[in-house]
Structures are given as structure tokens and as C-alpha cells.
Design a protein around this motif. Structure first.
Motif, short mmCIF file in Angstrom:
data_model
loop_
_atom_site.label_atom_id
_atom_site.label_comp_id
_atom_site.label_asym_id
_atom_site.label_seq_id
_atom_site.Cartn_x
_atom_site.Cartn_y
_atom_site.Cartn_z
N TYR A 36 12.06 4.09 -29.18
CA TYR A 36 13.30 4.11 -29.96
C TYR A 36 13.60 5.54 -30.43
CZ TYR A 36 13.75 -0.95 -30.12
OH TYR A 36 13.92 -2.25 -29.78
N GLY A 37 12.57 6.24 -30.86
CA GLY A 37 12.77 7.61 -31.31
C GLY A 37 13.28 8.50 -30.19
N ALA A 38 12.70 8.33 -29.00
CA ALA A 38 13.14 9.14 -27.86
C ALA A 38 14.57 8.80 -27.49
CB ALA A 38 12.20 8.90 -26.67
N ALA A 39 14.91 7.52 -27.51
CA ALA A 39 16.28 7.12 -27.17
C ALA A 39 17.26 7.67 -28.20
CB ALA A 39 16.37 5.59 -27.11
N TYR A 40 16.86 7.62 -29.48
CA TYR A 40 17.74 8.14 -30.52
C TYR A 40 17.95 9.64 -30.36
CZ TYR A 40 19.45 9.35 -35.16
OH TYR A 40 20.18 9.83 -36.18
N GLY A 41 16.85 10.37 -30.11
CA GLY A 41 16.96 11.81 -29.93
C GLY A 41 17.81 12.15 -28.71
N ALA A 42 17.62 11.41 -27.61
CA ALA A 42 18.39 11.68 -26.40
C ALA A 42 19.87 11.39 -26.64
CB ALA A 42 17.85 10.84 -25.24
#
Length: 58
Positions: A36-42
């Protein structure tokens, strides 16, 4: 000397297996949070890049 086992049918490794199950569930939760963190950052990075691209075309 007391033998405090609750019967011959109860495996001795029950707490270890429970800890293993908990660790596996915890690891899955960590992986989900990282995903989720990676998706949010992307998504935020893509949004900012898109805004920069838009302003550069205007």
C-alpha cells in the motif's frame, strides 16, 4: 516431580506452531502495508509528474 502435560494426545509444539501462524499473518500484514505504501508513493509521484507535464505544456 509433577508431569503437567494435559494428555498424551496434545503435541508439545502447539505454542510454536501458534507463534509460527502469528508470524506468518504478521508478515503478510507487513507485506500488505509495504505494498500500500509503494502504491501510494507511486500514485503521488505520478500525479506530481503529471501536473508538471501539464504545466510544461500549457
Amino acid at each position: 516431580m509433577h508431569h503437567n502435560q494435559s494428555g498424551p494426545g496434545v503435541p508439545r509444539r502447539a505454542p510454536a506452531r501458534r507463534a509460527f501462524e502469528w508470524a506468518r499473518r504478521y508478515r503478510r500484514g507487513l507485506a500488505l502495508r509495504a505494498l500500500y505504501g509503494a502504491a501510494y508513493g507511486a500514485s503521488t509521484t505520478a500525479a506530481s509528474l503529471f501536473l508538471v507535464w501539464l504545466h510544461s505544456r500549457l
